[in-house]
Design a protein around this motif. Structure first.
Motif, PDB file in Angstrom:
ATOM      1  N   HIS A   6      22.592  -6.489  16.212  1.00  0.00           N
ATOM      2  CA  HIS A   6      22.478  -6.734  14.729  1.00  0.00           C
ATOM      3  C   HIS A   6      22.957  -5.609  13.916  1.00  0.00           C
ATOM      4  O   HIS A   6      23.831  -5.953  12.920  1.00  0.00           O
ATOM      5  N   ALA A   7      22.654  -4.668  14.183  1.00  0.00           N
ATOM      6  CA  ALA A   7      23.276  -3.304  13.400  1.00  0.00           C
ATOM      7  C   ALA A   7      24.511  -3.193  13.491  1.00  0.00           C
ATOM      8  O   ALA A   7      25.337  -3.014  12.555  1.00  0.00           O
ATOM      9  N   ASP A   8      25.077  -3.528  14.759  1.00  0.00           N
ATOM     10  CA  ASP A   8      26.695  -3.539  14.723  1.00  0.00           C
ATOM     11  C   ASP A   8      27.287  -4.789  13.892  1.00  0.00           C
ATOM     12  O   ASP A   8      28.322  -4.400  13.197  1.00  0.00           O
ATOM     13  N   ALA A   9      26.765  -5.796  14.003  1.00  0.00           N
ATOM     14  CA  ALA A   9      27.199  -7.023  13.193  1.00  0.00           C
ATOM     15  C   ALA A   9      27.412  -6.511  11.570  1.00  0.00           C
ATOM     16  O   ALA A   9      28.325  -6.650  10.977  1.00  0.00           O
ATOM     17  N   ALA A  10      26.028  -6.035  11.108  1.00  0.00           N
ATOM     18  CA  ALA A  10      25.879  -5.882   9.837  1.00  0.00           C
ATOM     19  C   ALA A  10      26.889  -4.618   9.356  1.00  0.00           C
ATOM     20  O   ALA A  10      27.228  -4.926   8.112  1.00  0.00           O
ATOM     21  N   ALA A  11      27.064  -3.756  10.241  1.00  0.00           N
ATOM     22  CA  ALA A  11      28.106  -2.778   9.735  1.00  0.00           C
ATOM     23  C   ALA A  11      29.340  -3.051   9.755  1.00  0.00           C
ATOM     24  O   ALA A  11      29.980  -2.623   8.645  1.00  0.00           O
ATOM     25  N   SER A  12      29.886  -4.030  10.151  1.00  0.00           N
ATOM     26  CA  SER A  12      31.448  -4.631  10.030  1.00  0.00           C
ATOM     27  C   SER A  12      31.126  -5.654   8.919  1.00  0.00           C
ATOM     28  O   SER A  12      32.323  -5.862   8.205  1.00  0.00           O
ATOM     29  N   PHE A  13      30.034  -6.399   8.810  1.00  0.00           N
ATOM     30  CA  PHE A  13      30.082  -7.559   8.023  1.00  0.00           C
ATOM     31  C   PHE A  13      29.850  -6.774   6.375  1.00  0.00           C
ATOM     32  O   PHE A  13      30.398  -7.639   5.561  1.00  0.00           O
ATOM     33  N   ASP A  14      28.658  -6.126   6.149  1.00  0.00           N
ATOM     34  CA  ASP A  14      28.365  -5.733   4.954  1.00  0.00           C
ATOM     35  C   ASP A  14      29.386  -5.211   3.706  1.00  0.00           C
ATOM     36  O   ASP A  14      29.431  -5.815   2.755  1.00  0.00           O
ATOM     37  N   PRO A  15      30.130  -4.404   4.241  1.00  0.00           N
ATOM     38  CA  PRO A  15      31.246  -4.164   3.520  1.00  0.00           C
ATOM     39  C   PRO A  15      32.340  -5.478   3.136  1.00  0.00           C
ATOM     40  O   PRO A  15      32.959  -5.130   1.844  1.00  0.00           O
ATOM     41  N   LEU A  16      32.292  -6.402   3.621  1.00  0.00           N
ATOM     42  CA  LEU A  16      33.037  -7.663   3.418  1.00  0.00           C
ATOM     43  C   LEU A  16      32.161  -8.596   2.782  1.00  0.00           C
ATOM     44  O   LEU A  16      32.723  -9.453   1.993  1.00  0.00           O
ATOM     45  N   ARG A  17      31.049  -8.491   2.783  1.00  0.00           N
ATOM     46  CA  ARG A  17      30.100  -9.303   1.831  1.00  0.00           C
ATOM     47  C   ARG A  17      30.613  -9.682   0.312  1.00  0.00           C
ATOM     48  O   ARG A  17      30.469 -10.861  -0.010  1.00  0.00           O
ATOM     49  N   PRO A  18      30.754  -8.514  -0.543  1.00  0.00           N
ATOM     50  CA  PRO A  18      31.230  -9.015  -1.811  1.00  0.00           C
ATOM     51  C   PRO A  18      32.450  -9.789  -2.006  1.00  0.00           C
ATOM     52  O   PRO A  18      32.388 -10.833  -2.681  1.00  0.00           O
ATOM     53  N   LYS A  19      33.281  -9.728  -1.347  1.00  0.00           N
ATOM     54  CA  LYS A  19      34.410 -10.458  -1.164  1.00  0.00           C
ATOM     55  C   LYS A  19      34.333 -11.781  -0.607  1.00  0.00           C
ATOM     56  O   LYS A  19      34.965 -12.938  -1.367  1.00  0.00           O
ATOM     57  N   LEU A  20      33.727 -12.229   0.585  1.00  0.00           N
ATOM     58  CA  LEU A  20      33.219 -13.241   0.831  1.00  0.00           C
ATOM     59  C   LEU A  20      32.391 -14.125  -0.168  1.00  0.00           C
ATOM     60  O   LEU A  20      32.509 -15.362  -0.188  1.00  0.00           O
ATOM     61  N   ILE A  21      31.378 -13.467  -0.841  1.00  0.00           N
ATOM     62  CA  ILE A  21      30.591 -14.353  -2.044  1.00  0.00           C
ATOM     63  C   ILE A  21      31.637 -14.623  -2.890  1.00  0.00           C
ATOM     64  O   ILE A  21      31.535 -15.851  -3.616  1.00  0.00           O
ATOM     65  N   ARG A  22      32.710 -13.874  -3.172  1.00  0.00           N
ATOM     66  CA  ARG A  22      33.421 -14.299  -4.302  1.00  0.00           C
ATOM     67  C   ARG A  22      34.407 -15.398  -4.005  1.00  0.00           C
ATOM     68  O   ARG A  22      34.494 -16.335  -4.688  1.00  0.00           O
ATOM     69  N   VAL A  23      34.922 -15.361  -3.005  1.00  0.00           N
ATOM     70  CA  VAL A  23      35.456 -16.504  -2.105  1.00  0.00           C
ATOM     71  C   VAL A  23      34.408 -17.976  -2.387  1.00  0.00           C
ATOM     72  O   VAL A  23      34.792 -18.819  -2.847  1.00  0.00           O
ATOM     73  N   ALA A  24      33.289 -17.756  -1.614  1.00  0.00           N
ATOM     74  CA  ALA A  24      32.166 -18.775  -1.675  1.00  0.00           C
ATOM     75  C   ALA A  24      31.881 -19.424  -3.085  1.00  0.00           C
ATOM     76  O   ALA A  24      31.683 -20.324  -3.531  1.00  0.00           O
ATOM     77  N   TYR A  25      31.797 -18.321  -4.234  1.00  0.00           N
ATOM     78  CA  TYR A  25      31.239 -18.722  -5.522  1.00  0.00           C
ATOM     79  C   TYR A  25      32.254 -19.754  -6.149  1.00  0.00           C
ATOM     80  O   TYR A  25      31.945 -20.616  -6.867  1.00  0.00           O
ATOM     81  N   ARG A  26      33.598 -19.197  -5.840  1.00  0.00           N
ATOM     82  CA  ARG A  26      34.912 -19.757  -6.865  1.00  0.00           C
ATOM     83  C   ARG A  26      34.902 -21.162  -5.932  1.00  0.00           C
ATOM     84  O   ARG A  26      35.547 -22.044  -6.553  1.00  0.00           O
ATOM     85  N   MET A  27      34.626 -21.375  -4.672  1.00  0.00           N
ATOM     86  CA  MET A  27      34.762 -22.421  -4.089  1.00  0.00           C
ATOM     87  C   MET A  27      33.527 -23.553  -4.373  1.00  0.00           C
ATOM     88  O   MET A  27      33.945 -24.833  -4.725  1.00  0.00           O
ATOM     89  N   LEU A  28      32.202 -23.194  -4.806  1.00  0.00           N
ATOM     90  CA  LEU A  28      30.994 -23.864  -4.950  1.00  0.00           C
ATOM     91  C   LEU A  28      30.656 -23.840  -6.400  1.00  0.00           C
ATOM     92  O   LEU A  28      30.012 -24.745  -6.709  1.00  0.00           O
ATOM     93  N   GLY A  29      30.958 -22.861  -7.084  1.00  0.00           N
ATOM     94  CA  GLY A  29      30.335 -22.834  -8.371  1.00  0.00           C
ATOM     95  C   GLY A  29      28.826 -22.552  -8.627  1.00  0.00           C
ATOM     96  O   GLY A  29      28.304 -22.483  -9.772  1.00  0.00           O
TER      97      GLY A  29
END
Length: 285
Positions: A6-29
């Motif tokens: 879980h820690a390993d997954a979070a370490a690689s995922f968390d830096p990308l989270r803001p970019k991914l939220i940006r994509v998802a928000y622009r898709m969904l509003g």
């Protein structure tokens, strides 16, 4: 071992989270839906063979986009029964974001989910059509066609009039002062002849159930509102850019927040977008 994974997954995922939220928000509003989609992508990332993934960002962007495409199908059905005008959740930005303004997000609503994905991934996020094709599972030629069709539909919604940050905030503060004090002369001087008001109450707070068009109609509405503000008050929380447009957040007499975003053309207010639906404002608290 599970905790290490879980820690390993979070370490690689968390830096990308803001970019991914940006994509998802622009898709969904929707901020809440975007966060839910990104959290689902994280759960899938935890269960994936991460060592075999050469480009985690591309893998996760594909996952998020596909989840959004699934969600858009049900979102479209909900919009058909929505009370009054639908506006995307307001995002108050530290800086002016020019890539996807509020009018452009409204134009994206008229596209099919695949057109929306192709346009955002290629025209906004700058991906090559080969990567777009892998993401939405269509061939590159089809993706080019989707993006071209989308571009034709949204061309008019691209920002034509740029407003620098300081001038935009000054306009927003002047609009707030005039509309709350009832200074109709000052307010009228700020509006274009074909100004419009779009208010999203979602059936949960009082708001016009259809857009209001034209200088006289908009002035009449604000005359009525000014009397309400005089009796009940409306407190400025902050001015800034809301979905790429100058605007402000207020605390209204009912204790709820409200956002107002102003579309500016040639130095005047051409459209006013007000979000009152409390479900869309929770993240601002």
């Amino acid at each position: 071992m599970a905790e290490i994974g879980h820690a390993d997954a979070a370490a690689s995922f968390d830096p990308l989270r803001p970019k991914l939220i940006r994509v998802a928000y622009r898709m969904l509003g929707s901020v809440a839906d975007a966060e839910d989609v990104v959290q689902e992508a994280f759960i899938r990332w935890m269960g994936a063979e991460r060592g075999a993934v050469r480009e985690p960002e591309a893998f996760l962007r594909r996952t998020v986009t596909r989840l959004c495409l699934d969600q858009l199908k049900s979102a479209r059905r909900k919009r058909e029964t929505y009370v009054g005008p639908w506006l995307p959740d307001p995002v108050v930005e530290e800086e002016e974001e020019e890539d996807v303004t509020l009018p452009l997000m409204l134009a994206l609503e008229r596209l099919s989910p695949l057109e929306r994905a192709a346009f955002l991934l290629h025209d906004v996020f700058g991906l090559e059509f080969e990567e777009v094709a892998k993401t939405i599972r269509r061939d590159p030629a089809a993706c080019r066609q989707l993006a071209t069709r989308a571009r034709t539909h949204v061309r008019q919604a691209r920002p034509r009039y740029q407003v620098d940050r300081q001038h935009g905030i000054e306009l927003a503060e002047a609009f707030f002062a005039a509309s709350r004090s009832g200074d109709m002369k000052a307010l009228g001087a700020m509006l274009t002849a074909d100004v419009s008001v779009h208010a999203d109450g979602g059936g949960k707070r009082a708001a016009a159930t259809a857009p209001i068009f034209g200088f006289d109609a908009v002035m009449k509405v604000h005359e009525g509102l000014a009397a309400l503000f005089r009796d009940n008050g409306s407190k400025l929380v902050r001015a800034g850019f809301i979905n790429g447009l100058p605007g402000f957040v207020t605390l209204e007499a009912d204790g709820e927040l409200q956002t107002t975003a102003l579309e500016i053309e040639d130095g005047k207010v051409a459209a006013i977008y007000v979000v009152r639906n409390p479900d869309k404002l929770r993240h601002l608290h």
